[in-house]
Design an enzyme around this catalytic site. Structure first.
Site, PDB file in Angstrom:
ATOM      1  N   GLU A  15     -41.132 -21.508  21.681  1.00 55.78           N
ATOM      2  CA  GLU A  15     -40.502 -20.478  22.265  1.00 55.78           C
ATOM      3  C   GLU A  15     -41.400 -19.283  22.009  1.00 55.78           C
ATOM      4  O   GLU A  15     -42.421 -19.330  21.059  1.00 55.78           O
ATOM      5  CB  GLU A  15     -39.394 -20.021  21.314  1.00 55.78           C
ATOM      6  CG  GLU A  15     -37.826 -20.788  21.477  1.00 55.78           C
ATOM      7  CD  GLU A  15     -36.901 -20.357  20.824  1.00 55.78           C
ATOM      8  OE1 GLU A  15     -36.728 -19.060  20.307  1.00 55.78           O
ATOM      9  OE2 GLU A  15     -36.136 -21.069  20.537  1.00 55.78           O
ATOM     10  N   GLU A  27     -35.358 -24.173  14.559  1.00 58.08           N
ATOM     11  CA  GLU A  27     -35.705 -22.949  13.514  1.00 58.08           C
ATOM     12  C   GLU A  27     -34.605 -23.219  12.302  1.00 58.08           C
ATOM     13  O   GLU A  27     -33.618 -22.318  12.006  1.00 58.08           O
ATOM     14  CB  GLU A  27     -35.249 -21.730  14.263  1.00 58.08           C
ATOM     15  CG  GLU A  27     -36.287 -21.304  15.325  1.00 58.08           C
ATOM     16  CD  GLU A  27     -36.341 -19.818  15.830  1.00 58.08           C
ATOM     17  OE1 GLU A  27     -35.291 -19.085  15.597  1.00 58.08           O
ATOM     18  OE2 GLU A  27     -37.074 -19.274  16.601  1.00 58.08           O
TER      19      GLU A  27
END
Length: 440
Positions: free
Chosen positions: A352, A159
């Site tokens: 995720e 991320e």
């Protein structure tokens, strides 16, 4: 939220990866056995973390990893995504711990899938500096040289969009800088670090390399031109800014000239071919024109000077983090990526997906996961090449600026005693894996 109770979840393709994810800073503890990170400095500042806590102990995974590997084996996952702490490796003995962890995972029949950077930058480094990308590549070479005989599937970064936005533009995550659009070099240097890491991994013999980018659909607040323009800009910042360079070898129009250095040369490194593309998905974002005032959204204060405003998605259940529950957004996202990138999009892994809810009898989490796994299967049925799905997270953990107030785990952790208790969602996921024919 409906779970299609009584109807089995359709079977996924043979060889599909089913796993869970964690990150080093959020679970490991053992802070006195590693060098400090930017997160240690951040949490030491009063008011930075909502409950005043730190990750000095967290789940104490660094001392209790065998107990956690046993939970993975009992769960039945065939892969475990964890992260390697750069500060721990720099301490000199950190790779000994990861050696043991990888050995124990392999012995349990669980494939190790390490992420090489999950936000815990060594405290003396700065992503505003280009040299940090070079230092990252050196660290990656060191890790691959030690673990590459057993680790075959690698993730470079986690991320970079959130690390740029929350940590460097808005200042609500470490290192706590409020640079707004002057944070763009942070994005570029992370992407460059990714490309250099891919090269380092290839040099070490790796043939299964990916990244974990967060993405979600951007929904315009209305069909008004101002809202559409704002939504397009938000989508550029949070989605295309981090996907286009990796998959297309170029920045979106107007962005490249804002980046530092020889951007064209750097893009050749950034766009090193990937074996797969990881996506972290939580929810869509509804975006409209700026409203001329600060807006509190998802625990983050959005400054008035931003050229967009984030709006509530109405009519949806929300997690205890206030995030809307929109499983079909995952199908939309994946089909959009397939259409946008075509044959430049490699196979996808959902690295995720999860939610924060309290309690051990966590039926809301079961409903959330059930809906998202079905939405993922609809994307597979629509022709998207998806190769895996990782639930966030195995354990309740240190949830960054939220401290210990948000619980994403399939396993409850008592942060006083560190006792682990599998939740109802853990047992649900175990039954799903058995029905899918997963062996671990």
């Amino acid at each position: 939220m409906a779970t299609d109770a009584g109807n089995p979840i359709p079977r996924f393709p043979a060889g599909f990866l089913w796993g869970v994810s964690t990150s080093a800073h959020q679970i490991e503890g053992g802070a006195d056995e590693r060098e400090p990170s930017v997160w240690d400095a951040f949490t030491a500042e009063p008011g930075r973390v909502k409950d005043g806590s730190t990750a000095a102990v967290a789940c104490d995974h660094v001392h209790r990893h065998r107990e956690d590997v046993a939970l993975l084996a009992e769960l039945g996952v065939n892969a475990y995504r964890f992260s390697i702490s750069w500060p721990r490796v720099r301490s000199g003995k950190g790779l000994d711990f990861y050696d043991r962890l990888v050995d124990d995972l392999c012995a349990a029949g669980v494939r190790p899938v390490p992420t090489l950077f999950h936000w815990d930058l060594p405290a003396d480094l700065d992503w505003l500096e280009r040299d940090t990308a070079e230092r990252f590549a050196e660290y990656v070479s060191q890790v691959a040289g030690r673990l590459g005989d057993r680790v075959t599937k690698w993730i470079t970064l986690n991320e970079p969009a959130e690390h740029t936005l929350l940590g460097h533009a808005l200042g609500v995550h470490a290192p706590g800088k409020k640079l707004l659009f002057d944070a763009l070099p942070v994005a570029h240097h992370q992407l460059l670090a990714h490309g250099l890491a891919v090269r380092a991994l290839r040099a070490a013999g790796a043939t299964d390399v990916g990244v974990a980018n967060s993405h979600g659909p951007t929904w315009a607040a209305s069909t008004e031109a101002a809202d559409l323009e704002a939504a397009d800009f938000y989508d550029l910042l949070l989605n295309r800014l981090f996907a286009d360079p990796l998959l297309l070898g170029r920045y979106p129009d107007g962005i490249g000239e804002l980046m530092p250095g020889d951007v064209e040369a750097d893009l050749k490194v950034i766009a090193e071919p990937l074996d797969w593309y990881g996506i972290n998905y939580y929810a869509p974002t509804r975006v409209g024109a700026p409203q001329g005032a600060e807006i509190e959204f998802g625990g983050v204060t959005m400054p008035a000077e931003l050229p967009f405003s984030v709006r509530e998605i109405e009519g949806r259940p929300v997690t205890d983090f206030g995030w809307p529950v929109v499983p079909e957004g995952l199908t939309e996202l994946l089909t959009t990526f397939r259409d946008r990138y075509g044959d430049r999009l490699p196979p996808v892994v959902i690295t995720e997906n999860g939610c924060s809810y309290p309690g051990v009898d966590d039926q809301d989490r079961i409903a959330y996961l059930d809906g998202h796994v079905r939405a993922l299967h609809r994307a597979v049925a629509a022709g998207v090449d998806v190769r895996g799905y990782f639930v966030w997270s195995l354990l309740d953990n240190f949830e960054w600026a939220e401290g210990y107030a948000r619980r994403f785990g399939l396993v409850h952790v008592d942060f006083g005693t560190l006792e682990r208790t599998p939740k109802a969602s853990y047992h649900w996921y175990r039954e799903l894996l058995r029905a899918q024919g997963t062996t671990a």
